[in-house]
Design an enzyme around this catalytic site. Structure first.
Site, PDB file in Angstrom:
ATOM      1  N   ARG A 151      15.875   2.149 -17.541  1.00  0.00           N
ATOM      2  CA  ARG A 151      17.073   1.317 -17.983  1.00  0.00           C
ATOM      3  C   ARG A 151      17.456  -0.164 -19.217  1.00  0.00           C
ATOM      4  NH1 ARG A 151      18.479  -1.157 -11.602  1.00  0.00           N
ATOM      5  NH2 ARG A 151      19.138   1.522 -10.489  1.00  0.00           N
ATOM      6  N   ASN A 164       0.871  -0.920  -0.194  1.00  0.00           N
ATOM      7  CA  ASN A 164      -0.110  -0.174  -0.016  1.00  0.00           C
ATOM      8  C   ASN A 164       0.694   1.048  -0.241  1.00  0.00           C
ATOM      9  OD1 ASN A 164       1.262   0.149   2.620  1.00  0.00           O
ATOM     10  ND2 ASN A 164      -0.817   0.229   3.335  1.00  0.00           N
ATOM     11  N   LYS A 202       5.794   1.652  -6.009  1.00  0.00           N
ATOM     12  CA  LYS A 202       5.473   0.582  -7.367  1.00  0.00           C
ATOM     13  C   LYS A 202       5.413   0.695  -9.123  1.00  0.00           C
ATOM     14  CE  LYS A 202       0.853   0.092  -5.103  1.00  0.00           C
ATOM     15  NZ  LYS A 202       0.951   0.723  -4.875  1.00  0.00           N
ATOM     16  N   THR A 203       4.927   1.691  -9.524  1.00  0.00           N
ATOM     17  CA  THR A 203       4.629   2.203 -10.650  1.00  0.00           C
ATOM     18  C   THR A 203       5.750   2.751 -11.123  1.00  0.00           C
ATOM     19  OG1 THR A 203       2.052   2.726 -11.253  1.00  0.00           O
ATOM     20  CG2 THR A 203       3.728   2.887 -12.764  1.00  0.00           C
ATOM     21  N   THR A 204       6.463   3.923 -10.268  1.00  0.00           N
ATOM     22  CA  THR A 204       7.976   4.440 -10.862  1.00  0.00           C
ATOM     23  C   THR A 204       8.389   3.519 -10.539  1.00  0.00           C
ATOM     24  OG1 THR A 204       6.961   4.881  -8.406  1.00  0.00           O
ATOM     25  CG2 THR A 204       6.859   7.287  -9.893  1.00  0.00           C
ATOM     26  N   GLU A 231      -1.006  -1.646 -12.485  1.00  0.00           N
ATOM     27  CA  GLU A 231      -1.936  -1.884 -12.555  1.00  0.00           C
ATOM     28  C   GLU A 231      -2.566  -3.247 -12.163  1.00  0.00           C
ATOM     29  OE1 GLU A 231      -2.157  -0.346  -9.427  1.00  0.00           O
ATOM     30  OE2 GLU A 231      -1.405   2.611 -10.231  1.00  0.00           O
ATOM     31  N   TRP A 262     -14.172   3.121  -8.856  1.00  0.00           N
ATOM     32  CA  TRP A 262     -14.777   4.106  -8.779  1.00  0.00           C
ATOM     33  C   TRP A 262     -15.333   5.235  -9.654  1.00  0.00           C
ATOM     34  CZ3 TRP A 262     -10.514   4.513  -5.873  1.00  0.00           C
ATOM     35  CH2 TRP A 262      -9.629   4.814  -5.844  1.00  0.00           C
ATOM     36  N   PHE A 276     -10.561   4.871 -11.608  1.00  0.00           N
ATOM     37  CA  PHE A 276     -10.724   3.895 -11.158  1.00  0.00           C
ATOM     38  C   PHE A 276     -12.155   3.057 -10.823  1.00  0.00           C
ATOM     39  CE2 PHE A 276      -6.712   6.969  -9.655  1.00  0.00           C
ATOM     40  CZ  PHE A 276      -6.094   5.492  -9.796  1.00  0.00           C
ATOM     41  N   LYS A 304       4.179   3.585  -1.658  1.00  0.00           N
ATOM     42  CA  LYS A 304       3.992   4.484  -2.494  1.00  0.00           C
ATOM     43  C   LYS A 304       5.266   3.688  -3.903  1.00  0.00           C
ATOM     44  CE  LYS A 304       3.687   8.818  -3.672  1.00  0.00           C
ATOM     45  NZ  LYS A 304       2.589   8.865  -4.855  1.00  0.00           N
TER      46      LYS A 304
END
Lengths: 228, 228
Positions: free
Chosen positions: A80, A66, A70-72, A159, A124, A122, A68
């Protein structure tokens, strides 16, 4: 808050344990000569560690948790790969468009990089499970095309864990696809709530853990350069 | 294996707790209409969360832990900043040269990005604490020049936590520098073993936790596109 990550045991080689012991003990009280000897020993251990690792293989990489990054972190790996001249494909499973800043950067490699944003926002935003499921399956079809093509060295399924967690996409289907990927292709799967079966199948799993977040604690809004 | 991260409590706003409860309960057993209503509620909560966040500020960001992704996630943030047209500076505290792949990528923004590799290699390469200390202090002087210049929106101090952990650089000196940075500058500090006082001073802290690593478990060597 719980994250669906089983507490996997890491199996260290003996040289890994030696390296960790040397790294964990504080160098503060040592004389210059003791420090030098300790680091000399650490270097020997490092050479041993490298000698024990000879295998090359395409990796299944999971970034979950949870926190920050993950994507970055996945984008950093993509960079690379691009720097090495590899061909790369990115399929975004949740968002329907790339952030302008990301698009501006990714656009620097038109010959090497294909990127698609195939979600609709998302969960929602859509409020429609059938539509989310159809979208996730379409995104998987595109990903599957790249996964069968050995010309692509690195494939980022951004995601996708969220789609798996919500049941928009079948875990078995994704695992069957990963099992058939070319031997030297790296696949990175990001998102919260990676299913246990995916973690089991993966080679490299990192959980990004939230320690402190200004969005929560200080009422700071999402800012350019950080969140997008 | 221990990581020097204190177990900071995150202080959620009530709307954060609502969002988490909605996210954690499984949507699997719901009818399409129940699902739609749940997501409608989730959207209201999200709008509330965004309305409560209005502040903009430059952030002190720490990536620590023994997992992968600390530097790569920072590079991903650097990319976003570059995509927004911001000026960025990177100072590498441990390594003495950039990996060719990273250099190839970072070289795409000669007008916006300054990057320096001011270390001399890992601690076990130099085996000389005084030299490591001198190098870390020189790197800090360069970083401090950028930190005083509001033209730089994002500053990455890569592997600086390692220099702090080993005592090559004083934590107080770095904290005093961070306290004087321009209001809207983001600073990212990466590396294992971030000191508790730095975590205390930071706005956003992520711990990268190792769940599974092929380098340890399968004898797989460091590979292009992943480790470098």
């Amino acid at each position: 808050m719980s994250v669906d990550v089983p507490s996997a045991e890491t199996t260290n080689l003996p040289s890994d344990n030696l390296a960790e012991n040397l790294d964990e003990t504080s160098p503060a009280g040592l004389t210059a000569e003791q420090y030098r000897r300790k680091m000399e020993r650490r270097k020997q251990v490092q050479q041993q560690r490298l000698a024990q690792r000879t295998q090359e293989k395409g990796l299944i990489i999971v970034h979950t948790g949870n926190g920050k990054g993950k994507t970055t972190a996945a984008l950093g790996m993509v960079m690379r790969s691009l720097g090495h001249g590899f061909r790369v494909a990115i399929v975004q499973f949740i968002k329907g468009a790339w952030e302008p800043s990301e698009k501006a950067v990714l656009g620097h490699w038109p010959e090497q990089l294909e990127f698609h944003a195939l979600g609709e926002g998302f969960t929602w935003e859509t409020q429609d499970r059938d539509r989310d499921t159809a979208k996730a399956e379409q995104a998987w079809e595109v990903a599957w095309g790249y996964l069968q093509n050995p010309a692509y060295k690195t494939i980022l399924l951004d995601e996708v864990n969220v789609a798996l967690k919500h049941g928009f996409l079948s875990v078995d289907r994704v695992l069957a696809g990963l099992a058939q990927k070319p031997e030297h292709t790296h696949v990175i799967l990001t998102g919260r709530g990676a299913p246990a079966a995916l973690i089991e199948a993966a080679d490299l799993v990192t959980e990004m853990t939230l320690v402190k977040h200004p969005f929560r604690e200080q009422g700071v809004k999402a800012q350019p350069g950080i969140e997008f």
